[in-house]
Design a protein around this motif. Structure first.
Motif, PDB file in Angstrom:
ATOM      1  N   ARG A   1      -3.942  -7.486 -11.991  1.00 48.44           N
ATOM      2  CA  ARG A   1      -3.603  -7.357 -10.583  1.00 48.44           C
ATOM      3  C   ARG A   1      -4.856  -7.376  -9.709  1.00 48.44           C
ATOM      4  O   ARG A   1      -5.966  -7.149 -10.195  1.00 48.44           O
ATOM      5  CB  ARG A   1      -2.826  -6.057 -10.321  1.00 48.44           C
ATOM      6  N   VAL A   2      -4.658  -7.622  -8.425  1.00 47.32           N
ATOM      7  CA  VAL A   2      -5.752  -7.610  -7.466  1.00 47.32           C
ATOM      8  C   VAL A   2      -5.330  -6.820  -6.232  1.00 47.32           C
ATOM      9  O   VAL A   2      -4.233  -7.018  -5.691  1.00 47.32           O
ATOM     10  CB  VAL A   2      -6.183  -9.044  -7.081  1.00 47.32           C
ATOM     11  N   PHE A   3      -6.201  -5.905  -5.809  1.00 47.68           N
ATOM     12  CA  PHE A   3      -5.980  -5.162  -4.570  1.00 47.68           C
ATOM     13  C   PHE A   3      -6.795  -5.819  -3.468  1.00 47.68           C
ATOM     14  O   PHE A   3      -8.019  -5.968  -3.587  1.00 47.68           O
ATOM     15  CB  PHE A   3      -6.394  -3.703  -4.717  1.00 47.68           C
ATOM     16  N   ASP A   4      -6.135  -6.226  -2.407  1.00 40.91           N
ATOM     17  CA  ASP A   4      -6.776  -6.876  -1.272  1.00 40.91           C
ATOM     18  C   ASP A   4      -6.848  -5.872  -0.121  1.00 40.91           C
ATOM     19  O   ASP A   4      -5.813  -5.426   0.384  1.00 40.91           O
ATOM     20  CB  ASP A   4      -5.978  -8.116  -0.852  1.00 40.91           C
ATOM     21  N   SER A   5      -8.066  -5.504   0.277  1.00 39.58           N
ATOM     22  CA  SER A   5      -8.221  -4.489   1.317  1.00 39.58           C
ATOM     23  C   SER A   5      -7.826  -4.995   2.705  1.00 39.58           C
ATOM     24  O   SER A   5      -7.678  -4.199   3.628  1.00 39.58           O
ATOM     25  CB  SER A   5      -9.675  -3.988   1.350  1.00 39.58           C
ATOM     26  N   GLU A   6      -7.666  -6.301   2.849  1.00 36.24           N
ATOM     27  CA  GLU A   6      -7.230  -6.846   4.139  1.00 36.24           C
ATOM     28  C   GLU A   6      -5.715  -6.802   4.275  1.00 36.24           C
ATOM     29  O   GLU A   6      -5.182  -6.350   5.287  1.00 36.24           O
ATOM     30  CB  GLU A   6      -7.732  -8.278   4.300  1.00 36.24           C
TER      31      GLU A   6
ATOM     32  N   LYS B   1     -13.152  -4.258   3.691  1.00 38.01           N
ATOM     33  CA  LYS B   1     -12.740  -5.443   4.440  1.00 38.01           C
ATOM     34  C   LYS B   1     -13.934  -6.247   4.951  1.00 38.01           C
ATOM     35  O   LYS B   1     -13.909  -7.471   4.995  1.00 38.01           O
ATOM     36  CB  LYS B   1     -11.878  -5.040   5.645  1.00 38.01           C
ATOM     37  N   LYS B   2     -14.989  -5.529   5.335  1.00 35.15           N
ATOM     38  CA  LYS B   2     -16.121  -6.169   5.993  1.00 35.15           C
ATOM     39  C   LYS B   2     -17.205  -6.634   5.024  1.00 35.15           C
ATOM     40  O   LYS B   2     -18.200  -7.221   5.447  1.00 35.15           O
ATOM     41  CB  LYS B   2     -16.724  -5.193   7.011  1.00 35.15           C
ATOM     42  N   THR B   3     -17.059  -6.352   3.735  1.00 37.51           N
ATOM     43  CA  THR B   3     -18.123  -6.694   2.794  1.00 37.51           C
ATOM     44  C   THR B   3     -18.114  -8.177   2.468  1.00 37.51           C
ATOM     45  O   THR B   3     -17.074  -8.782   2.240  1.00 37.51           O
ATOM     46  CB  THR B   3     -17.986  -5.903   1.481  1.00 37.51           C
ATOM     47  N   THR B   4     -19.293  -8.745   2.439  1.00 37.74           N
ATOM     48  CA  THR B   4     -19.485 -10.135   2.040  1.00 37.74           C
ATOM     49  C   THR B   4     -20.728 -10.201   1.174  1.00 37.74           C
ATOM     50  O   THR B   4     -21.450  -9.215   1.021  1.00 37.74           O
ATOM     51  CB  THR B   4     -19.683 -11.062   3.252  1.00 37.74           C
ATOM     52  N   GLU B   5     -21.012 -11.361   0.617  1.00 38.65           N
ATOM     53  CA  GLU B   5     -22.199 -11.517  -0.223  1.00 38.65           C
ATOM     54  C   GLU B   5     -23.481 -11.311   0.567  1.00 38.65           C
ATOM     55  O   GLU B   5     -24.534 -11.062  -0.008  1.00 38.65           O
ATOM     56  CB  GLU B   5     -22.192 -12.894  -0.884  1.00 38.65           C
TER      57      GLU B   5
ATOM     58  N   PHE C   1       0.831  -1.205   0.000  1.00 33.87           N
ATOM     59  CA  PHE C   1       0.000   0.000   0.000  1.00 33.87           C
ATOM     60  C   PHE C   1       0.863   1.251   0.000  1.00 33.87           C
ATOM     61  O   PHE C   1       0.599   2.210  -0.733  1.00 33.87           O
ATOM     62  CB  PHE C   1      -0.908  -0.041   1.234  1.00 33.87           C
ATOM     63  N   GLU C   2       1.910   1.251   0.782  1.00 30.84           N
ATOM     64  CA  GLU C   2       2.777   2.429   0.887  1.00 30.84           C
ATOM     65  C   GLU C   2       3.500   2.716  -0.427  1.00 30.84           C
ATOM     66  O   GLU C   2       3.804   3.870  -0.742  1.00 30.84           O
ATOM     67  CB  GLU C   2       3.802   2.241   2.009  1.00 30.84           C
TER      68      GLU C   2
ATOM     69  N   SER D   1      -9.663  10.462   5.881  1.00 25.06           N
ATOM     70  CA  SER D   1     -10.519   9.359   6.322  1.00 25.06           C
ATOM     71  C   SER D   1     -10.479   8.176   5.369  1.00 25.06           C
ATOM     72  O   SER D   1     -11.404   7.384   5.310  1.00 25.06           O
ATOM     73  CB  SER D   1     -11.961   9.854   6.467  1.00 25.06           C
ATOM     74  N   ALA D   2      -9.405   8.055   4.589  1.00 19.30           N
ATOM     75  CA  ALA D   2      -9.313   6.975   3.606  1.00 19.30           C
ATOM     76  C   ALA D   2      -9.389   5.601   4.251  1.00 19.30           C
ATOM     77  O   ALA D   2      -9.838   4.639   3.630  1.00 19.30           O
ATOM     78  CB  ALA D   2      -8.023   7.098   2.800  1.00 19.30           C
ATOM     79  N   GLY D   3      -8.942   5.517   5.500  1.00 24.87           N
ATOM     80  CA  GLY D   3      -9.012   4.236   6.186  1.00 24.87           C
ATOM     81  C   GLY D   3     -10.428   3.721   6.305  1.00 24.87           C
ATOM     82  O   GLY D   3     -10.664   2.505   6.387  1.00 24.87           O
ATOM     83  N   PHE D   4     -11.406   4.634   6.282  1.00 26.47           N
ATOM     84  CA  PHE D   4     -12.807   4.232   6.409  1.00 26.47           C
ATOM     85  C   PHE D   4     -13.258   3.402   5.213  1.00 26.47           C
ATOM     86  O   PHE D   4     -13.926   2.376   5.381  1.00 26.47           O
ATOM     87  CB  PHE D   4     -13.680   5.481   6.565  1.00 26.47           C
TER      88      PHE D   4
END
Length: 373
Positions: A137-142, A30-34, A11-12, A21-24
């Motif tokens: 590529r894939v960005f993983d928010s976790e 991170k918390k999204t699921t189907e 990320f850096e 507030s980008a962390g929001f």
């Protein structure tokens, strides 16, 4: 052409602009699921046109729903499948921006690619992107990493991208091949066509997977063709339609039944095709529409209304600047504009799947959202 060779980017290393507030937005991803789609219910159920038109009347633009996502022209755009409105946009210079609107709107800009981002799509807490730098590529928010999951030779660029299964996605190559990638193993599964002379399919642009029948997907080309493919055979397409005479920037199946195809060509046509029997395209309607965006604007891509196989939205070259909503018979049902905010061509437009909102993107890297809340 600069080629990205670093397999893992932190990320850096790639963050360019991050609001306080980008962390929001990262926490939301991170918390999204189907399960997010289950409450409240999405708009995928068929709605009456009269009700849909009432929704259009309440749409507006304001400062809380406008953001500069990228420094350069937006070349691709995706809306998160959950209930929270989050937009991703890829630019012609390899940037990827995230935007979550509201009174305390959040923007985040990353630089994972070195060339035009031809496709992007969310898969809940991940974002997949394909690029002219020959990588996917894939960005993983976790993990906050932007990992390379596939790369090709320097002479193959990637445009359209479409997730076709839980662990598989498709990318469209400029060499005329569609490549299927296993996202667990980060390797090629197969290509369409497999061993035939794929150069005859031209340089590919768009991809769309049929969510109503996962065996089929569509690809479009600069030679004016639309190909329907069956995942179960890599030999040749099920059928090829040549109703356009120039580049077809997109062709998508309707979200209600997956039987109608909506395509946009550089020949100033928006075509409606029938693919009910999954064996052959049938031409239904040719709609005249100025799609001559030139070299400085992203080509138009029409999008279906999520609750209808009769209505779609598309950008416009007309003055004053606006976006246009048509029915499949070619009648312009509505236009949306705002002289205080919309002063440029909105090449990328899309309905939100559950909210009464239309997301737009332009050549200056801005995202505008018509909304009613």
């Amino acid at each position: 052409k600069p080629v990205m060779t670093v397999p893992k980017l932190t990320f850096e290393e790639i963050v360019d602009v991050r609001s306080y507030s980008a962390g929001f937005v990262l926490d939301v991803l991170k918390k999204t699921t189907e399960k997010d789609l289950l409450d409240p219910a999405p708009r995928s159920a068929v709605k009456k046109e009269s009700t849909i038109f009432e929704d259009f009347e309440n749409l507006r633009v304001d400062d809380s729903h406008i953001a500069k996502m990228c420094k350069n022209r937006l070349s691709s755009m995706a809306i998160h499948p959950g209930q929270k409105l989050i937009v991703a946009g890829g630019s012609k210079k390899g940037e990827v921006g995230l935007f979550m609107p509201g009174e305390k709107k959040v923007t985040l800009r990353l630089e994972p690619h070195t060339d035009l981002v031809g496709g992007c799509q969310f898969s809940w807490n991940k974002l997949y992107t394909s690029s002219y730098d020959s990588t996917v590529r894939v960005f993983d928010s976790e993990t906050l990493q932007y990992d390379q999951i596939f790369s090709a030779s320097d002479d193959v660029w990637f445009r359209g991208l479409s997730i076709c299964a839980e662990s598989e996605l498709l990318v469209a190559g400029t060499n005329g091949q569609v490549i299927k990638i296993d996202t667990r193993e980060n390797k090629k599964v197969c290509s369409y066509p497999g061993k035939a002379d794929f150069s005859k399919y031209g340089s590919l642009w768009g991809l769309h997977h049929n969510k109503h029948d996962p065996n089929y997907f569509l690809s479009t080309s600069n030679n004016g063709s639309i190909a329907a493919w069956d995942h179960r055979t890599t030999k040749c397409p099920v059928d090829v339609n040549t109703s356009h005479s120039k580049t077809v920037s997109s062709a998508i199946l309707d979200p209600v039944r997956g039987k109608k195809v909506l395509s946009v060509g550089y020949d100033d046509k928006v075509n409606v095709l029938d693919f009910s029997d999954k064996a052959k395209f049938t031409e239904v309607k040719k709609i005249s529409h100025c799609n001559n965006t030139g070299r400085w604007l992203t080509k138009f891509q029409a999008k279906w209304h999520p609750s209808s196989d009769e209505l779609f939205v598309i950008g416009s070259m007309a003055q004053p600047r606006r976006i246009e909503i048509y029915n499949v018979n070619g009648k312009m049902e509505r236009t949306l504009s705002d002289e205080n905010y919309i002063g440029s061509v909105q090449s990328l437009v899309e309905f939100h799947h559950s909210q009464n909102a239309i997301v737009c993107g332009n050549a200056s890297g801005y995202c505008y959202i018509f909304h009613s809340d």
